[in-house]
Design an enzyme around this catalytic site. Structure first.
Site, mmCIF file in Angstrom:
data_model
loop_
_atom_site.group_PDB
_atom_site.id
_atom_site.type_symbol
_atom_site.label_atom_id
_atom_site.label_comp_id
_atom_site.label_asym_id
_atom_site.label_seq_id
_atom_site.Cartn_x
_atom_site.Cartn_y
_atom_site.Cartn_z
ATOM 1 N N ARG B 247 6.550 -5.177 -8.251
ATOM 2 C CA ARG B 247 5.487 -5.619 -9.146
ATOM 3 C C ARG B 247 5.146 -4.453 -10.064
ATOM 4 O O ARG B 247 4.635 -3.435 -9.606
ATOM 5 C CB ARG B 247 4.263 -6.040 -8.316
ATOM 6 N N HIS B 251 -2.292 -5.962 -9.402
ATOM 7 C CA HIS B 251 -2.376 -7.316 -8.851
ATOM 8 C C HIS B 251 -2.696 -8.316 -9.964
ATOM 9 O O HIS B 251 -2.103 -9.367 -10.067
ATOM 10 C CB HIS B 251 -3.444 -7.364 -7.762
ATOM 11 N N TYR B 259 -2.954 3.132 -7.208
ATOM 12 C CA TYR B 259 -2.534 3.407 -5.832
ATOM 13 C C TYR B 259 -1.016 3.438 -5.701
ATOM 14 O O TYR B 259 -0.487 3.814 -4.670
ATOM 15 C CB TYR B 259 -3.116 2.334 -4.891
#
Lengths: 324, 416
Positions: B247, B251, B259
């Site tokens: 990814r 998100h 992170y």
């Protein structure tokens, strides 16, 4: 025609619908070879075969999920919850997948979830619950709660033929306690219509499921005291027959709601609010409730008896209401 | 054109199709980011940048009769299955013309009749039993179909995943589950979620076939998934395909993904599925600069039209919120039978309602599994044959090792 019990009526409904429509399939735990924990599906595997009576692993989420998937193929699956308490295991499928499918994206879910609910048989906290309001509170689901063998059969047939997901909550206390002769011909009972079980002029008592029996017994006692109660068997909780309730209240001007579900968040509160909003001027007294305690269903007989509404609780509340 | 030998051959047209869909997915993604910055996107925006090969390559294995259910990053799959960019644009902009009429957003839409797409819900894992049921239902009707859905690395830890995979396995449903391992469940890396290097290993617990594939190699993704799909179509049971990818954004749009170790982004950026495929097509002389430019112009033109259409769609009328809670005659439910109905009615359907337990479950029973009373009960599972067939598909693992490449995890049921 010999009289049949509620469980036999349910089996007849399944059998006749499977015969009528090959799109009807059954799925659940121990429903095939064993015939179901309460024998609702006894004999149906032998008659209709492995493809139509599907024994599953102990996976309530998968049972409901697979039923949804089959319904997308135009089938009409009937999923059994061995005990309705276990529907909590597939709560997400029920409230997020099943209930919202048609509204969100036009995916109709013509499936039925049926199984035994309710107490009075010393089943303890996990085999006695009345989970109806979890689902009545969820738009998109229909919820029916029959109290007679006739209705159990007719409502289940309607549920199978409905294009929406329908929960049939069958009170296990009634499975073998109520019995009646059923018509030989095919019939259905409409979802969303209550039944007047007893007419009376002094007050209306609205109830459903096993409490219909208690309420009718209470009404007979009350009649001996000169109080004529009209007893409404709601039969369907979602969609609720609000008009049927209001119509009765407009004649009797008093309303008592009796249910085996717990008090807080039970359907009695919804009914009381509806009557307040739409027939306040008609009321000659407060809307009263007789329900179970706000507690889990306890196991030991004296505890469960104390927890559940009894006939005496109904007569006491009715007398109080009649005095207004 | 100098194509390598492929078990499931792809024509030049199909190879360019794969590029078109991947590139369209990417350009659409970037268009959505621009709309987000213009405050035209309602709610969150979930990027599938970096995962185009997985989404497109898997969905491309499906036939018209097959069914799929997308997850949030499977815009590519939706485009392959016949939805248009306008559908996705209008979903994100909450417009009345969107497939849900504004009732839901993102990839949360479907089409039962024509495209055979089931809408996802936000709760992960629940599509697995649902698509198992679609597969069971299709088989019941006599359709030779396969169903597919995707799940992220994170979603494989849900109870619904387990229940669904197990039921699919027990029923030998024609279902393929693609584990789209994009390394991150929101902010949590795979290693913190699952003590396995390959999530495909989870398939061993279900006794089903599994494959690991480099998810940024669209040809490998196609070949491996096609193997799983055709196997399922032949009635050999469900499969789990782990597609290793990354990814490349947070998100959702609000998440800067701080992170993620920067070197990890670098590692995967060097393996960008679109850039890699461009090189692949050039080296094998499938296309030239002119063809590439034509595809780019086509996408640019189409997206311009699609965007114009989407922006002209008004927001929904407020009263729409009241409608459609129940189906009140708006849908006709009809099963598409592709087998004689008599087979499912007595007397033909009738059986002896009894179990057979071939080895009585003991430790010395000889290893035969209890006869499954699934519809295809007559067929015994053939783990060795299945493993051999699956192993014949050669793909390169994302970690560079060939030993971890496509393989079947269908193993003898008794392990000791």
């Amino acid at each position: 025609m010999a009289p049949v019990t509620m469980i036999e009526a349910i089996r007849e409904a399944l059998d006749e619908e499977m015969q009528r429509d090959p799109a009807v399939v059954l799925i659940g735990e121990d429903i095939g070879v064993y015939g179901g924990a309460f024998k609702a599906t006894e004999g149906l595997l032998a008659k209709y075969g492995w493809e139509r009576v599907i024994d599953t692993p102990i996976s309530e989420t998968a049972i409901i999920g697979a039923a949804v998937g089959m319904s997308y193929q135009g089938l009409r699956p009937v999923a059994e919850m061995q005990f309705m308490d276990f529907i909590a295991c597939c709560f997400n499928q029920m409230v997020n997948f099943v209930a919202k499918s048609h509204y969100r994206w036009g995916g109709p879910v013509p499936m039925v979830v049926r199984g035994p609910c309710g107490g009075g048989v010393h089943g303890g906290p996990f085999h006695s619950q009345n989970p109806e309001m979890w689902f009545v509170h969820t738009p998109g689901l229909k919820v029916v709660c029959p109290s007679t063998a006739y209705d159990a059969k007719g409502l289940l047939k309607s549920a199978i033929r409905d294009n929406n997901p329908v929960l049939c909550l069958e009170h296990k206390f009634l499975y073998r306690r109520v019995k009646e002769e059923l018509p030989a011909e095919d019939y259905t009972v409409p979802i969303g219509k209550l039944a007047v079980r007893r007419t009376g002029r002094d007050l209306t008592i609205a109830t459903y499921g096993a409490m219909t029996l208690h309420t009718l017994e209470a009404a007979e006692e009350l009649a001996m005291e000169g109080i004529e109660a009209e007893v409404l068997d709601l039969r369907t909780l979602a969609p609720l027959d609000r008009e049927g309730i209001l119509e009765s209240v407009r004649r009797t001007h008093k309303l008592l709601v009796v249910h085996e579900d717990v008090k807080t968040g039970g359907v009695a509160g919804e009914i009381a609010a509806t009557v307040n909003e739409q027939a306040f001027e008609e009321l000659d007294g407060p809307v009263l409730r007789v329900t179970s305690l706000d507690a889990p269903v306890p196991f030991s007989p004296p505890l469960e008896e104390h927890f559940l509404p009894q006939v005496a609780d109904v007569t006491r509340a009715a007398r109080e209401l009649a005095r207004y | 054109m100098e194509l390598p030998e492929m078990k499931y051959p792809l024509s030049r047209e199909q190879l360019l199709d794969l590029y078109y869909f991947m590139r369209l997915t990417r350009e659409l993604d970037e268009q959505l980011v621009r709309l987000f910055r213009q405050n035209k996107v309602v709610g969150g925006l979930y990027s599938s940048i970096g995962q185009e090969a997985t989404s497109v390559g898997t969905a491309y294995t499906l036939e018209k009769r097959d069914w799929m259910a997308p997850m949030i990053r499977n815009v590519g799959g939706l485009l392959v299955k016949g939805f248009r960019p306008r559908d996705i644009l209008m979903q994100y902009m909450a417009r009345s013309g969107s497939p849900t009429g504004g009732k839901d957003g993102t990839s949360h839409f479907g089409d039962l009749q024509e495209r055979h797409v089931v809408s996802p819900i936000s709760m992960l894992g629940d599509l697995i039993p649902v698509m198992t049921g679609v597969a069971m239902g299709g088989r019941y009707l006599g359709q030779k179909l396969v169903t597919m859905t995707w799940i992220g690395d994170g979603g494989t830890s849900t109870g619904a995943f387990h229940e669904g995979m197990n039921l699919a396995a027990a029923q030998r449903a024609p279902f393929v589950c693609v584990v789209e391992n994009n390394q991150w469940a929101y902010s949590t890396p795979v290693a913190r979620q699952v003590p396995l290097h390959d999530l495909a290993e989870r398939a061993r617990a279900y006794g089903i076939a599994s494959y690991v594939v480099d998810g940024n190699d669209v040809v490998a993704v196609y070949q491996t998934t096609k193997e799983a799909v055709e196997r399922a179509r032949r009635g050999e049971g469900p499969a789990l395909v782990e597609s290793k990818t990354m990814r490349m954004k947070g998100h959702a749009q609000h998440d800067a993904a701080v992170y993620v170790p920067p070197e990890m982004f670098e590692y995967w950026k060097a393996r960008d599925p679109i850039a890699r495929y461009e090189t692949w097509l050039t080296e094998r002389k499938v296309w030239d600069k002119k063809t590439k430019a034509e595809i780019e112009r086509r996408i640019e033109r189409e997206l311009k039209e699609e965007l114009e259409f989407a922006e002209n769609s008004p927001l929904p009328e407020p009263e729409v919120a009241e409608r459609g809670v129940y189906c009140e005659g708006c849908h006709t439910i009809e099963a598409r039978w592709e087998r004689p109905i008599e087979q499912l009615q007595p007397p033909k359907a009738s059986v002896q309602a009894a179990w057979t337990v071939s080895d009585f479950g003991g430790t010395n029973g000889g290893g035969a599994a209890a006869k499954a009373h699934a519809p295809e009960a007559a067929e015994e599972t053939k783990p060795a044959a299945v493993a051999a067939k699956a192993a014949a598909v050669s793909t390169r693992g994302a970690n560079g090792g060939t030993k971890r490449s496509a393989r079947a995890a269908a193993r003898p049921k008794r392990r000791r």
